[in-house]
Design a protein around this motif. Structure first.
Motif, PDB file in Angstrom:
ATOM      1  N   ILE A 149       0.844  -1.191   0.000  1.00 32.99           N
ATOM      2  CA  ILE A 149       0.000   0.000   0.000  1.00 32.99           C
ATOM      3  C   ILE A 149       0.884   1.248   0.000  1.00 32.99           C
ATOM      4  CG2 ILE A 149      -1.674   1.351   1.340  1.00 32.99           C
ATOM      5  CD1 ILE A 149      -2.790  -1.419   2.313  1.00 32.99           C
ATOM      6  N   LEU A 150       1.907   1.255   0.835  1.00 40.61           N
ATOM      7  CA  LEU A 150       2.839   2.390   0.855  1.00 40.61           C
ATOM      8  C   LEU A 150       3.536   2.547  -0.490  1.00 40.61           C
ATOM      9  CD1 LEU A 150       4.362   2.005   4.424  1.00 40.61           C
ATOM     10  CD2 LEU A 150       2.813   3.818   3.626  1.00 40.61           C
TER      11      LEU A 150
ATOM     12  N   ASP B  86       2.339   1.768  -3.395  1.00 41.23           N
ATOM     13  CA  ASP B  86       1.388   2.347  -4.333  1.00 41.23           C
ATOM     14  C   ASP B  86       1.168   3.831  -4.082  1.00 41.23           C
ATOM     15  OD1 ASP B  86       1.130  -0.008  -5.712  1.00 41.23           O
ATOM     16  OD2 ASP B  86      -0.774  -0.579  -4.801  1.00 41.23           O
ATOM     17  N   LEU B  87       1.120   4.232  -2.828  1.00 43.99           N
ATOM     18  CA  LEU B  87       0.970   5.642  -2.490  1.00 43.99           C
ATOM     19  C   LEU B  87       2.192   6.460  -2.909  1.00 43.99           C
ATOM     20  CD1 LEU B  87      -0.566   5.257   1.063  1.00 43.99           C
ATOM     21  CD2 LEU B  87      -1.592   6.614  -0.777  1.00 43.99           C
ATOM     22  N   MET B  88       3.373   5.934  -2.652  1.00 47.58           N
ATOM     23  CA  MET B  88       4.614   6.686  -2.871  1.00 47.58           C
ATOM     24  C   MET B  88       5.098   6.684  -4.305  1.00 47.58           C
ATOM     25  SD  MET B  88       6.872   5.649   0.414  1.00 47.58           S
ATOM     26  CE  MET B  88       6.245   5.907   2.064  1.00 47.58           C
ATOM     27  N   PHE B  89       5.058   5.527  -4.937  1.00 49.89           N
ATOM     28  CA  PHE B  89       5.720   5.370  -6.226  1.00 49.89           C
ATOM     29  C   PHE B  89       4.766   5.183  -7.407  1.00 49.89           C
ATOM     30  CE2 PHE B  89       8.749   3.190  -3.172  1.00 49.89           C
ATOM     31  CZ  PHE B  89       9.516   4.322  -2.954  1.00 49.89           C
ATOM     32  N   ASN B  90       3.529   4.775  -7.143  1.00 44.47           N
ATOM     33  CA  ASN B  90       2.617   4.450  -8.237  1.00 44.47           C
ATOM     34  C   ASN B  90       1.463   5.434  -8.390  1.00 44.47           C
ATOM     35  OD1 ASN B  90       4.211   2.235  -8.777  1.00 44.47           O
ATOM     36  ND2 ASN B  90       2.965   0.827  -7.586  1.00 44.47           N
TER      37      ASN B  90
ATOM     38  N   ASP C  21       2.756  13.929   6.733  1.00 45.03           N
ATOM     39  CA  ASP C  21       4.200  14.134   6.858  1.00 45.03           C
ATOM     40  C   ASP C  21       4.856  12.920   7.520  1.00 45.03           C
ATOM     41  OD1 ASP C  21       4.320  16.592   5.575  1.00 45.03           O
ATOM     42  OD2 ASP C  21       3.979  17.715   7.422  1.00 45.03           O
ATOM     43  N   LYS C  22       4.163  12.329   8.487  1.00 47.03           N
ATOM     44  CA  LYS C  22       4.682  11.117   9.133  1.00 47.03           C
ATOM     45  C   LYS C  22       4.868   9.999   8.113  1.00 47.03           C
ATOM     46  CE  LYS C  22       3.471   7.995  12.977  1.00 47.03           C
ATOM     47  NZ  LYS C  22       2.480   7.748  14.055  1.00 47.03           N
ATOM     48  N   GLY C  23       3.923   9.853   7.199  1.00 49.23           N
ATOM     49  CA  GLY C  23       4.021   8.844   6.150  1.00 49.23           C
ATOM     50  C   GLY C  23       5.110   9.169   5.139  1.00 49.23           C
TER      51      GLY C  23
END
Length: 147
Positions: free
Chosen positions: A27-28, A30-34, A85-87
């Motif tokens: 999930i991270l 997908d959020l960050m790179f995709n 920001d934490k993510g």
């Protein structure tokens, strides 16, 4: 509200209890790179996470303050999940996992991103973090204009 029962106060234990399964990292990813941020976009990933598991994992990320949830500016019946920001602070960690995985699984990974990381990892991390903050701000502003 989903809360995690902590086994100890150890910082590594805290991290493992949040990120210690494949779904959280995917999930991270997908959020960050995709560029994914909706429930249906996460469900469409190649790994085929179930709706129940995805709901559980997103609720944990929400409760831990790693993501926030907003109403889509384009569709009021749809929610978007955005890194806080934490993510966003997890980007260097995820870049290291991506870099390690690409080293030992050379057939996978986003080539352009990996080239940027290999050329200048610190710059690549900063650019990813800045892009995520900018996208989040833009979506929040669009949402405010809609309502």
């Amino acid at each position: 509200m989903e809360t995690i029962e902590r086994r100890s106060s150890c910082p590594i234990n805290y991290s493992v209890e949040i990120f210690g399964d494949k779904w959280m990292l995917l999930i991270l990813r997908d959020l960050m790179f995709n560029g994914k941020n909706s429930f249906l976009e996460f469900r469409a990933s190649a790994e085929k996470i179930s709706s129940a598991v995805l709901t559980e994992k997103l609720n944990i990320l929400l409760n831990e303050g790693i993501v926030t949830k907003i109403t889509s500016p384009k569709n009021a019946s749809k929610f978007l999940y955005l890194l806080t920001d934490k993510g966003i602070e997890l980007v260097p960690f995820m870049v290291e996992i991506l870099n390690w995985g690409s080293r030992y699984n050379p057939n996978g990974g986003p080539k352009t991103l990996l080239e940027g990381i290999k050329k200048n990892k610190k710059k690549a991390v900063t650019e990813i973090q800045d892009k995520l903050r900018s996208q989040r701000q833009s979506l929040i502003e669009k949402q405010a204009d809609t309502f």
